[in-house]
Design a protein around this motif. Structure first.
Motif, PDB file in Angstrom:
ATOM      1  N   LEU A  96     -19.861   8.576  15.897  1.00  0.00           N
ATOM      2  CA  LEU A  96     -19.031   7.473  15.407  1.00  0.00           C
ATOM      3  C   LEU A  96     -19.332   7.174  13.942  1.00  0.00           C
ATOM      4  O   LEU A  96     -18.424   6.869  13.156  1.00  0.00           O
ATOM      5  N   ALA A  97     -20.618   7.244  13.575  1.00  0.00           N
ATOM      6  CA  ALA A  97     -20.985   7.014  12.171  1.00  0.00           C
ATOM      7  C   ALA A  97     -20.378   8.088  11.270  1.00  0.00           C
ATOM      8  O   ALA A  97     -19.884   7.794  10.177  1.00  0.00           O
ATOM      9  N   LEU A  98     -20.422   9.343  11.721  1.00  0.00           N
ATOM     10  CA  LEU A  98     -19.825  10.435  10.941  1.00  0.00           C
ATOM     11  C   LEU A  98     -18.311  10.245  10.818  1.00  0.00           C
ATOM     12  O   LEU A  98     -17.726  10.502   9.751  1.00  0.00           O
ATOM     13  N   ALA A  99     -17.669   9.769  11.893  1.00  0.00           N
ATOM     14  CA  ALA A  99     -16.235   9.481  11.828  1.00  0.00           C
ATOM     15  C   ALA A  99     -15.963   8.379  10.803  1.00  0.00           C
ATOM     16  O   ALA A  99     -14.986   8.447  10.046  1.00  0.00           O
ATOM     17  N   GLY A 100     -16.842   7.377  10.762  1.00  0.00           N
ATOM     18  CA  GLY A 100     -16.701   6.314   9.773  1.00  0.00           C
ATOM     19  C   GLY A 100     -16.822   6.832   8.349  1.00  0.00           C
ATOM     20  O   GLY A 100     -16.100   6.397   7.445  1.00  0.00           O
ATOM     21  N   MET A 101     -17.724   7.777   8.142  1.00  0.00           N
ATOM     22  CA  MET A 101     -17.883   8.384   6.810  1.00  0.00           C
ATOM     23  C   MET A 101     -16.626   9.128   6.385  1.00  0.00           C
ATOM     24  O   MET A 101     -16.207   9.075   5.223  1.00  0.00           O
ATOM     25  N   VAL A 150      -6.964  -2.251   5.141  1.00  0.00           N
ATOM     26  CA  VAL A 150      -7.613  -3.138   6.117  1.00  0.00           C
ATOM     27  C   VAL A 150      -7.831  -2.421   7.442  1.00  0.00           C
ATOM     28  O   VAL A 150      -8.912  -2.522   8.044  1.00  0.00           O
ATOM     29  N   VAL A 151      -6.832  -1.673   7.885  1.00  0.00           N
ATOM     30  CA  VAL A 151      -6.964  -0.950   9.158  1.00  0.00           C
ATOM     31  C   VAL A 151      -8.094   0.072   9.075  1.00  0.00           C
ATOM     32  O   VAL A 151      -8.911   0.193   9.995  1.00  0.00           O
ATOM     33  N   SER A 152      -8.160   0.816   7.971  1.00  0.00           N
ATOM     34  CA  SER A 152      -9.195   1.849   7.840  1.00  0.00           C
ATOM     35  C   SER A 152     -10.592   1.226   7.760  1.00  0.00           C
ATOM     36  O   SER A 152     -11.536   1.722   8.400  1.00  0.00           O
ATOM     37  N   LEU A 153     -10.729   0.122   7.019  1.00  0.00           N
ATOM     38  CA  LEU A 153     -12.038  -0.539   6.929  1.00  0.00           C
ATOM     39  C   LEU A 153     -12.433  -1.179   8.253  1.00  0.00           C
ATOM     40  O   LEU A 153     -13.604  -1.141   8.652  1.00  0.00           O
ATOM     41  N   ALA A 154     -11.463  -1.767   8.950  1.00  0.00           N
ATOM     42  CA  ALA A 154     -11.748  -2.373  10.257  1.00  0.00           C
ATOM     43  C   ALA A 154     -12.192  -1.299  11.246  1.00  0.00           C
ATOM     44  O   ALA A 154     -13.134  -1.498  12.025  1.00  0.00           O
ATOM     45  N   LEU A 155     -11.532  -0.132  11.204  1.00  0.00           N
ATOM     46  CA  LEU A 155     -11.892   0.969  12.100  1.00  0.00           C
ATOM     47  C   LEU A 155     -13.284   1.495  11.772  1.00  0.00           C
ATOM     48  O   LEU A 155     -14.109   1.733  12.666  1.00  0.00           O
ATOM     49  N   LEU A 156     -13.568   1.657  10.495  1.00  0.00           N
ATOM     50  CA  LEU A 156     -14.877   2.133  10.037  1.00  0.00           C
ATOM     51  C   LEU A 156     -15.987   1.193  10.534  1.00  0.00           C
ATOM     52  O   LEU A 156     -16.994   1.638  11.107  1.00  0.00           O
TER      53      LEU A 156
END
Length: 452
Positions: A168-173, A8-14
């Motif tokens: 930020l998008a690359l960090a999400g990837m 949940v934390v990783s998806l929320a951050l993404l």
């Protein structure tokens, strides 16, 4: 449990990174966009809101596509498209290039796929909390964007804002690849977290849900209208330097949140959602009429804008809760999908029409247009039924289960929907009187094992 928290934390951050990239533009585009070749208030309004149109068109289809291709590939592609759009916007020298970049940003519509992945990777008892965490991350990203967007733009212009969005998008990837667990190969059906095409027409015919869809359309219409005129007024009328706009937004959003929070808690605990909701819509109309009336002094203008953002925050928090309460059993995911589509359409319509109104008439008329839209919403909202305070629940069933009528006879069960192909029974229950032991007895009497 630990792995679910990490998920949940990783998806929320993404998701928060992606939304931060979208929101940072709101308080700065109308100020810095005048430097693009061919720019006009209308075209800048289009650039501000065009992401909403592409997101509205693609979010449900991409969610359904994730059922076929898998969640991770669709989310990865969506983030890649968002990063590409950010780079196009960062390197644009004309207003047309900026509009194309913003449209591409919205095309990376991963909301439905992210919510479906949350459902895939969390247990039933933790799912509501997980969804709430994602929602909270969106609210936090909006507040952070209002504060850091003006600062970044003052240093590096809009190009810097869009460049950061791509980072930020690359960090999400990277988060998706290395932190988010791989979901089941065959995604499970989660009717309370994803849209079902067969149920969309039912949602569109539901009068109570239509009121809420109109509401979120109007709410994001006026939000975008505000960002068409407020940044310029801050600079040109009230003399606040661009680099200091973040201070104004920090005060506005911080105080609005502090004022809004106890009202939300009161309305839920005392079951006064409808009167508080109607009051907030009326306050939104009043604030817009005041902003569009005679020229206000700095303090009065700030206090009026504070009323606007307090009402906005209250309604933004209340609407999803109402959709959840009013959606039929097994239809919450579809209802939320339609609701989100209306939200993004409202953002597009608000930005585009407000840009045209500003160009053709002036800032006061933008406020009056927004007040008229919310006024129509108020007329429909007044007649809404007070919501029942029901909770969603799903129970696994096996074999030829045909005891739905017996389930409906259990104390506290208001609605029941059996989806045989999913082997799930979707319930809406009133927890004040719901008898869980009686439900288990009925299930056991019909050959089910509810405790497994």
């Amino acid at each position: 449990m630990h792995s679910q928290v990490r998920t949940v934390v990783s998806l929320a951050l993404l998701y928060a990174f992606r939304m931060l990239g979208l929101f940072m533009v709101l308080p700065v585009l109308m100020l810095y966009g005048t430097g693009y070749g061919g720019s006009s208030p209308f075209l800048l309004g289009m650039a501000l809101g065009i992401y909403g149109l592409t997101q509205a068109i693609l979010q449900i289809p991409l969610g359904l596509l994730s059922d076929i291709w898998g969640r991770k590939p669709v989310i990865f592609i969506g983030l890649a498209v968002f990063a590409l759009g950010s780079l196009v916007a960062a390197t644009a020298s004309s207003i047309e290039g900026l509009i194309v970049g913003r449209a591409l940003q919205g095309s990376g519509a991963i909301a439905s796929a992210v919510m479906a992945m949350v459902a895939d990777l969390t247990s039933e008892e933790n799912r509501t909390k997980a969804m709430a965490a994602i929602g909270a991350s969106i609210g936090l990203s909006f507040s952070v964007a209002m504060i850091i967007g003006p600062g970044i733009a003052s240093l590096w212009g809009l190009s810097g804002v869009f460049s950061l969005s791509s980072v930020l998008a690359l960090a999400g990837m990277l988060i998706l690849l290395f932190l988010v667990p791989r979901p089941p190969k065959a995604p499970a059906s989660h009717r309370d977290s994803g849209a079902v095409p067969a149920l969309i027409s039912n949602c569109l015919r539901n009068g109570e849900l239509l009121r809420l869809n109109l509401g979120i359309f109007a709410l994001h219409f006026v939000l975008m209208a505000a960002f068409v005129v407020v940044p310029r007024l801050l600079e040109q009328t009230y003399g606040v330097a661009r680099g200091h706009h973040w201070l104004v937004y920090l005060l506005l959003l911080g105080i609005a949140f502090i004022v809004m929070l106890p009202i939300v808690i009161f309305s839920e605990k005392r079951r006064k959602i409808k009167p508080v909701f109607i009051g907030a819509v009326a306050a939104l109309v009043l604030s817009l009429l005041m902003l569009g009336g005679t020229e206000l002094g700095m303090v009065t203008w700030f206090l009026t804008l504070l009323l606007f953002f307090t009402a906005f925050n209250l309604l933004e928090a209340s609407l999803p809760s109402l959709v959840s309460k009013l959606a039929p059993a097994g239809g919450k995911g579809t209802a939320m999908g339609v609701y989100s589509t209306c939200q993004f359409l409202g953002a597009f319509a608000g930005a585009a029409s407000s840009g045209w109104m500003l160009q053709s008439y002036g800032a006061a008329q933008v406020y009056m247009l927004a007040a008229a839209v919310v006024g129509v919403w108020l007329l429909f909202a007044v007649s809404m039924k007070p919501p029942k305070y029901l909770s969603s629940l799903s129970v696994g069933v096996v074999g030829e289960f045909n005891a739905t009528a017996d389930i409906l006879a259990v104390a506290g069960v208001e609605e029941a929907l059996l989806v045989q192909e999913d082997e799930l029974l979707y319930l809406k229950v009133d927890k004040r009187v719901f008898n869980e032991a009686e439900l288990k007895q009925v299930l056991q009497a019909h050959g089910q094992s509810p405790d497994e």
